[in-house]
Design a protein around this motif. Structure first.
Motif, mmCIF file in Angstrom:
data_model
loop_
_atom_site.group_PDB
_atom_site.id
_atom_site.type_symbol
_atom_site.label_atom_id
_atom_site.label_comp_id
_atom_site.label_asym_id
_atom_site.label_seq_id
_atom_site.Cartn_x
_atom_site.Cartn_y
_atom_site.Cartn_z
ATOM 1 N N ILE C 33 41.369 35.734 55.937
ATOM 2 C CA ILE C 33 41.334 34.293 55.774
ATOM 3 C C ILE C 33 40.179 33.912 54.873
ATOM 4 C CG2 ILE C 33 40.890 32.116 56.954
ATOM 5 C CD1 ILE C 33 42.628 32.910 59.102
ATOM 6 N N GLY C 34 40.475 33.113 53.873
ATOM 7 C CA GLY C 34 39.411 32.583 53.034
ATOM 8 C C GLY C 34 38.920 31.283 53.640
ATOM 9 N N LEU C 35 37.625 31.224 53.944
ATOM 10 C CA LEU C 35 37.063 30.024 54.558
ATOM 11 C C LEU C 35 36.243 29.314 53.489
ATOM 12 C CD1 LEU C 35 36.645 28.362 57.142
ATOM 13 C CD2 LEU C 35 34.713 29.836 57.673
ATOM 14 N N VAL C 36 36.666 28.121 53.093
ATOM 15 C CA VAL C 36 35.937 27.424 52.027
ATOM 16 C C VAL C 36 35.523 26.041 52.509
ATOM 17 C CG1 VAL C 36 37.054 28.670 50.159
ATOM 18 C CG2 VAL C 36 38.063 26.568 50.997
ATOM 19 N N GLY C 37 34.710 25.422 51.679
ATOM 20 C CA GLY C 37 34.209 24.101 52.017
ATOM 21 C C GLY C 37 32.909 23.868 51.298
ATOM 22 N N PRO C 38 32.558 22.598 51.077
ATOM 23 C CA PRO C 38 31.310 22.314 50.369
ATOM 24 C C PRO C 38 30.097 22.820 51.153
ATOM 25 C CG PRO C 38 32.563 20.294 50.814
ATOM 26 C CD PRO C 38 33.251 21.394 51.511
ATOM 27 N N ASN C 39 28.949 22.855 50.483
ATOM 28 C CA ASN C 39 27.719 23.248 51.171
ATOM 29 C C ASN C 39 27.474 22.347 52.376
ATOM 30 O OD1 ASN C 39 26.898 25.409 49.594
ATOM 31 N ND2 ASN C 39 26.007 24.040 48.054
ATOM 32 N N GLY C 40 27.083 22.960 53.475
ATOM 33 C CA GLY C 40 26.787 22.160 54.649
ATOM 34 C C GLY C 40 28.023 21.751 55.421
ATOM 35 N N SER C 41 29.172 22.354 55.100
ATOM 36 C CA SER C 41 30.383 21.932 55.791
ATOM 37 C C SER C 41 30.565 22.667 57.115
ATOM 38 C CB SER C 41 31.598 22.153 54.895
ATOM 39 O OG SER C 41 31.707 23.523 54.582
ATOM 40 N N GLY C 42 29.700 23.652 57.389
ATOM 41 C CA GLY C 42 29.741 24.294 58.708
ATOM 42 C C GLY C 42 30.253 25.719 58.717
ATOM 43 N N LYS C 43 30.425 26.306 57.517
ATOM 44 C CA LYS C 43 30.987 27.653 57.465
ATOM 45 C C LYS C 43 30.055 28.677 58.109
ATOM 46 C CE LYS C 43 31.019 27.572 53.061
ATOM 47 N NZ LYS C 43 30.508 26.398 52.397
ATOM 48 N N THR C 44 28.783 28.647 57.667
ATOM 49 C CA THR C 44 27.846 29.622 58.215
ATOM 50 C C THR C 44 27.556 29.329 59.686
ATOM 51 O OG1 THR C 44 26.869 30.029 56.063
ATOM 52 C CG2 THR C 44 25.547 30.591 57.950
ATOM 53 N N THR C 45 27.509 28.039 60.034
ATOM 54 C CA THR C 45 27.326 27.683 61.440
ATOM 55 C C THR C 45 28.452 28.288 62.288
ATOM 56 O OG1 THR C 45 26.333 25.608 60.761
ATOM 57 C CG2 THR C 45 27.033 25.778 63.045
ATOM 58 N N PHE C 46 29.669 28.218 61.748
ATOM 59 C CA PHE C 46 30.817 28.806 62.444
ATOM 60 C C PHE C 46 30.573 30.293 62.694
ATOM 61 C CE2 PHE C 46 35.247 30.610 61.864
ATOM 62 C CZ PHE C 46 35.632 30.358 63.175
ATOM 63 N N PHE C 47 30.125 31.004 61.671
ATOM 64 C CA PHE C 47 29.822 32.432 61.842
ATOM 65 C C PHE C 47 28.722 32.643 62.888
ATOM 66 C CE2 PHE C 47 31.336 34.601 57.649
ATOM 67 C CZ PHE C 47 32.621 34.173 57.910
ATOM 68 N N ASN C 48 27.707 31.801 62.797
ATOM 69 C CA ASN C 48 26.583 31.985 63.716
ATOM 70 C C ASN C 48 26.994 31.723 65.161
ATOM 71 O OD1 ASN C 48 24.886 32.693 61.672
ATOM 72 N ND2 ASN C 48 23.956 30.673 61.448
ATOM 73 N N VAL C 222 41.927 37.759 47.371
ATOM 74 C CA VAL C 222 41.748 38.539 48.589
ATOM 75 C C VAL C 222 42.458 37.956 49.805
ATOM 76 C CG1 VAL C 222 40.035 39.459 50.168
ATOM 77 C CG2 VAL C 222 39.569 39.432 47.734
ATOM 78 N N SER C 223 42.555 36.619 49.879
ATOM 79 C CA SER C 223 42.937 36.065 51.180
ATOM 80 C C SER C 223 44.435 35.834 51.318
ATOM 81 C CB SER C 223 42.183 34.757 51.419
ATOM 82 O OG SER C 223 42.347 33.901 50.322
ATOM 83 N N ASP C 224 44.878 35.977 52.560
ATOM 84 C CA ASP C 224 46.270 35.682 52.871
ATOM 85 C C ASP C 224 46.454 34.187 53.091
ATOM 86 O OD1 ASP C 224 46.831 38.456 52.987
ATOM 87 O OD2 ASP C 224 45.977 38.504 54.998
ATOM 88 N N ARG C 225 45.454 33.588 53.706
ATOM 89 C CA ARG C 225 45.545 32.204 54.102
ATOM 90 C C ARG C 225 44.178 31.577 53.853
ATOM 91 N NH1 ARG C 225 46.158 30.150 59.385
ATOM 92 N NH2 ARG C 225 45.319 32.104 60.144
ATOM 93 N N CYS C 226 44.131 30.258 53.698
ATOM 94 C CA CYS C 226 42.846 29.603 53.486
ATOM 95 C C CYS C 226 42.629 28.520 54.532
ATOM 96 C CB CYS C 226 42.789 28.939 52.109
ATOM 97 S SG CYS C 226 42.972 30.107 50.773
ATOM 98 N N VAL C 227 41.370 28.338 54.876
ATOM 99 C CA VAL C 227 40.987 27.240 55.756
ATOM 100 C C VAL C 227 39.864 26.508 55.057
ATOM 101 C CG1 VAL C 227 39.919 26.634 57.941
ATOM 102 C CG2 VAL C 227 41.691 28.379 57.887
#
Lengths: 401, 305, 258
Positions: C33-48, C222-227
């Motif tokens: 899954i490709g996880l995208v979004g602007p800076n500060g959108s919560g991607k790294t927080t999600f990982f953490n 790389v990704s099958d699906r994107c979020v």
């Protein structure tokens, strides 16, 4: 020649095979030369001789570090550490036997060895665990006070007294675990400084453990007979400090071995990981608290054991030994020697403990010189005299298997 | 306990707290701009005290004007202490700021040793305590069994004034703005045109001058100075700064007064065991750090992952 | 398709700031899954939050029916989640092997006594792990395999990334979280790293991957699906081509345009 070896090794992914004959010779000779220099330092009386020796030492250091030949010598000692260690042990025994009747030199050597044992402990705390312990002398003294109480007032066998010195030192360390684990860097430094000042003041103002005068400690008698009564070994007249020096050297060998084994294991990697990057380490399932606590308490055990034997050798302990200045000396020894390098503690210990004794005429300036030397080394050689080598593991280990 | 003696203790505690605070502020400032602990800071207190002694005595030899002597003592303390801070900061701390923290700690401890030894060996008979000249009017203020020297009151007021002035300097002036900017973010401060090196050295000068003046005050208050007086003051100042919160300005002041308060409290409550005052005070320090790992006034600290 | 990772209503608040706002997220076995979004959108927080570095405020998360919501990093790692970091978090003074070994350390015997007295077992274990690390590293770059006992600080940027990925892979995770692997790399290096990943993907078909990335090219390949995340909320889920056409996604990236 050597570098092609290394390149070939890298190309095949095999560990470097560095067991060449000149390499083996170097691994034997470098420790011999080092202990020879120590013997020279113990032997000299004249100021100019000492000065010459210091200059020779500095020159050797520069050569080892800066010249090609010097670097391959050092590399040879690293890759063939088994041979180098054996050579060092034999050289140390020869040194002790040479000075077998010389009270003062043996006392110096034993002191250096015991400070180096504490240095191994301090290295485990600082170089591995990343805990700046500025109260090493306090824990060292706790070991000695434990020996004073247990050896002086109970019939506990003395080997157990030594162990108890380590255990009590670790137990008192437990009291400080909470603040040590919850804080980092400078804050830990302060916690330990505060503890050191607190302990020393407490020992001074409270009379339970003898107040400012301290306590007497019986001599070390591990197998029934007091080391202090030893006058001959195998028909040779010896100083009673000889058995102490031997015991101290043996203790160092044990501490060295244990420290080395920990370093070259999963435990060593875990401690390095927690020290370097707590967040990455916990993301991979390591508990920083566990490893910091392990490093701190293991280190304290070694420091306490060393302190117990040191106390029994000296026959007394008083609060002065627990002071901030003493802790600073211990810390300087391991930082100067090279954080994480156990041999470094011996080299720096010799420089810091023995050298000033040999420079009596500048006694008045010794603190000043000490300070300048420490600053110079930290400023221009931040890794210390013998910087910590990279970890070697598995088949790489000493090229032995 | 007799009210007069109680008041005496309290006054003494205030005085000590003020001195601790003045020293602790320096630790906090240095930490703010460089993230380092400069442990020679305690010995700068002694340097200031001896510089003041030298300056005041020199004038005292020429004319008998205590006020002028005091002025020169003060100037000497500020100049010599500030210089010591700048030199140590510029030659040892700045070049090592990327080294492991323990190296910086050790180097500055050794720099402190050099200062201490320089006083001991450089000042005639420097190894012994030296009397400090009387430079302030000697009127006594008496209220019942409480009696206090006018000079002591003056010192206390001056100290509080200096701390307030430092606070204003940091919060209201351009220099203070530069210091705070560097403390916040070095790179951004540089981009904003702030001279990093000058700001850091200026901070060293400011913090060290504060400590030096604290040394002068101790000399005036106790009428005696000693080459090794700075060592334990350094440890206490560091403790106060850490307990209060390194990097803040209010924290170390709070920490300084707190430390003195605990010491004084032990002296008052357990007059027979007043020797334990440092034991208790450092015990409190350890406990407080266990409870508030980043100080009472928390340091900004969140690491990006 | 049953989900390997299933999150529902995952929320993380920092004081007043809502960094993750009721996120529903599912990854199937073998999916990327490709996880995208602007800076500060919560991607790294999600990982953490997923890896236990932050404790979530509310919601639920499970990995193959094992609850991992609010668990410690240790137990989440044991459950089979591994990650890389946006800012390279290697021990630069330590060897490459030390860094890779960190990935399996929690499964190793870490007792002091066994370390001191069971050296034979330890040595065999070390040798086996060295061989495994060597094999992994060589898969990406043979030279990296040869540099196993060199300091990680000597490596190029792309090799450092590779070491991070080896560290995440050595424990045979079931879910791999890649946090902006292309950060700080040249387009060419990024492309090479993607080739590595695709090749690896084929060898480990069951591994699920969540990839945070700003390089749309990487995501596409790389990704099958994107979020897509914005302000901690999922604003899009679907195929890449649909994503770049999506109005809300475009607004989030380019601003409202008014």
């Amino acid at each position: 020649m050597r570098s092609t070896n290394l390149d070939a090794a890298i190309a095949t992914g095999a560990p470097p095979q560095a067991r060449s004959l000149p390499g083996t010779a170097a691994a034997i000779l470098v420790p011999l030369a080092a202990f020879g220099a120590l013997a020279g330092l113990l032997q000299v009386h004249e100021q100019w001789e000492t000065g010459l020796l210091v200059l020779a030492f500095l020159a050797a250091l520069v050569l080892l570090d800066r010249s090609r030949a010097g670097r391959s010598l050092a590399e040879a000692c690293r890759t063939q550490s088994g041979i180098a260690s054996t050579s060092a042990v034999l050289a140390a025994l020869a040194l002790l036997w040479t000075f077998r009747e010389d009270h003062y030199s043996l006392l110096m050597v034993a002191t250096v060895a015991l400070y180096a044992v504490a240095g191994v402990g301090l290295n485990i705390q600082m170089a591995f665990g990343g805990i700046a312990n500025f109260a090493a002398a306090a824990f060292f003294s706790i070991g000695a006070y434990t020996a004073a109480v247990l050896a002086g007032h109970t019939g506990l066998p003395h080997l157990l007294v030594l162990a108890a010195g380590g255990v009590v030192s670790a137990l008192i360390g437990v009291v400080m675990l909470l603040p040590v684990l919850r804080t980092r860097g400078h804050y830990v430094a302060l916690v330990t400084i505060a503890f050191g000042v607190l302990l020393r003041t407490l020992l001074e103002v409270n009379d339970t453990f003898g107040g400012p005068q301290g306590m007497k400690i019986p001599g070390f008698a591990p197998f029934g007979s007091d080391f202090g009564d030893v006058a001959t070994i195998a028909g040779f007249d010896v100083s009673f400090y000889l058995p102490y020096a031997l015991a101290a050297a043996a203790l160092f060998a044990l501490a060295f071995l244990a420290g080395r084994m920990l370093e070259r294991s999963w435990v060593g990697i875990a401690m390095d990981a927690v020290r370097t990057d707590e967040i990455a380490a916990s993301a991979f399932g390591l508990s920083p608290a566990r490893w910091k606590a392990t490093a701190f308490l293991t280190g304290n055990v070694l420091i306490g054991v060393a302190g117990a034997l040191y106390g029994m050798m000296n026959g007394f302990v008083n609060p002065n030994g627990a002071g901030f200045g003493e802790s600073l000396i211990m810390l300087s020894i391991i930082v100067l020697g090279g954080l994480g390098n156990f041999w470094g503690a011996i080299v720096a210990g010799a420089v810091i403990i023995i050298l000033p004794e040999k420079l009596q005429s500048i006694q008045e300036y010794r603190l000043l010189i000490f300070a300048v030397v420490v600053i110079a080394i930290l400023r221009f050689r931040p890794g210390g005299i013998l910087p910590r080598p990279l970890r070697t593991l598995g088949r790489q280990q000493g090229g032995a298997s | 306990m007799d009210m007069g003696i109680l008041a005496q203790h309290l006054f003494n505690g205030l005085m000590l707290g003020m001195v601790y605070a003045m020293i602790a502020v320096g630790f906090s400032l240095f930490f703010g701009v460089l993230d380092v602990i400069k442990f020679s800071h305690g010995d700068v207190v002694s340097v200031g005290a001896f510089a003041a002694l030298g300056g005041a005595s020199a004038i005292g030899l020429l004319v008998d004007m205590p006020g002028l002597s005091l002025l020169f003592g003060l100037l000497a303390a500020i100049a010599v202490g500030g210089l010591a801070g700048v030199v140590i900061g510029g030659t040892l701390v700045l070049p090592l700021r990327n080294a492991p923290p323990v190296n910086v700690l050790l180097v500055t401890l050794m720099a402190g040793t050099i200062l201490r030894e320089a006083i001991r060996l450089g000042v005639p008979n420097g190894g012994n305590p030296k009397p400090f000249p009387v430079l302030l009017p000697q009127w006594q203020i008496t209220a019942g069994s409480f009696s206090i020297g006018f000079d002591s009151v003056l010192i206390l007021i001056a100290g509080i004034g200096i701390i307030l002035a430092t606070h204003l300097l940091i919060t209201r002036t351009r220099i203070g703005l530069a210091i705070r900017a560097v403390a916040q973010d070095v790179d951004v401060a540089r981009l904003a045109g702030i001279d990093f090196r000058r700001t850091v050295l200026g901070t060293f000068a400011l913090g060290s001058a504060l400590a030096s003046v604290a040394g002068l005050m101790l000399g005036l208050y106790y009428r005696e100075v000693n080459f090794s007086m700075g060592l334990v003051l350094g440890v206490i100042g560091f403790a106060a700064a850490v307990v209060g919160g390194l990097g803040s300005l209010l924290g170390p002041i709070l920490g300084g007064f707190l430390f003195a308060f605990v010491q004084t409290l032990v002296t008052i409550v357990l007059p027979t065991a007043s020797a334990y005052k440092d034991v208790v005070a450092f015990g409190v320090v350890i406990a407080l750090i266990g409870l508030f790992p980043t100080g009472l006034i928390a340091e900004r600290s969140s690491e990006r992952v | 398709m049953t989900a390997l990772l299933a999150c529902s209503g995952l929320t993380k608040r920092f004081g007043g700031l809502v960094a993750l706002d009721g996120l529903d997220f599912a990854v199937a076995q073998g999916e990327t899954i490709g996880l995208v979004g602007p800076n500060g959108s919560g991607k790294t927080t999600f990982f953490n939050v997923l890896t236990g570095l932050y404790s979530p405020t509310s919601g639920a998360a499970s990995l193959d029916a094992v609850d991992i919501f609010g668990k410690s990093p240790q137990s989440i790692g044991r459950a089979g989640v591994a990650r890389t970091f946006q800012r390279c978090r290697l021990m630069l003074d330590q060897t490459v092997f030390d860094n890779i070994a960190l990935g399996v350390l929690r499964a190793k015997p870490l007792g002091l006594l066994s370390t001191l007295f069971r050296r034979g077992r330890l040595r065999a274990d070390l040798d086996a792990t060295i061989a495994r690390a060597h094999q992994l590293a060589c898969r990406f770059n043979p030279q990296l395999g040869a540099a196993l006992f060199r300091p990680a600080g000597d490596l190029t940027m792309i090799d450092r990334r590779r070491v991070e990925i080896c560290r995440a892979l050595i424990a045979n995770p079931r879910l791999l979280l890649l946090d902006e692997p292309s950060a700080g790399m040249t387009p060419d290096e990024t492309r090479r790293l993607m080739d590595d990943l695709l090749a690896f993907r084929e060898e480990a078909p069951h591994l699920a991957v969540v990839l945070v990335e700003h390089e749309m090219d990487v995501i596409r390949r790389v990704s099958d699906r994107c979020v897509v995340l914005n302000f901690g909320r999922k604003i899009f889920e679907g195929l890449f081509d649909a994503m770049i056409e999506d109005r809300e996604v475009q607004t989030a990236y380019l601003g409202s345009g008014q």
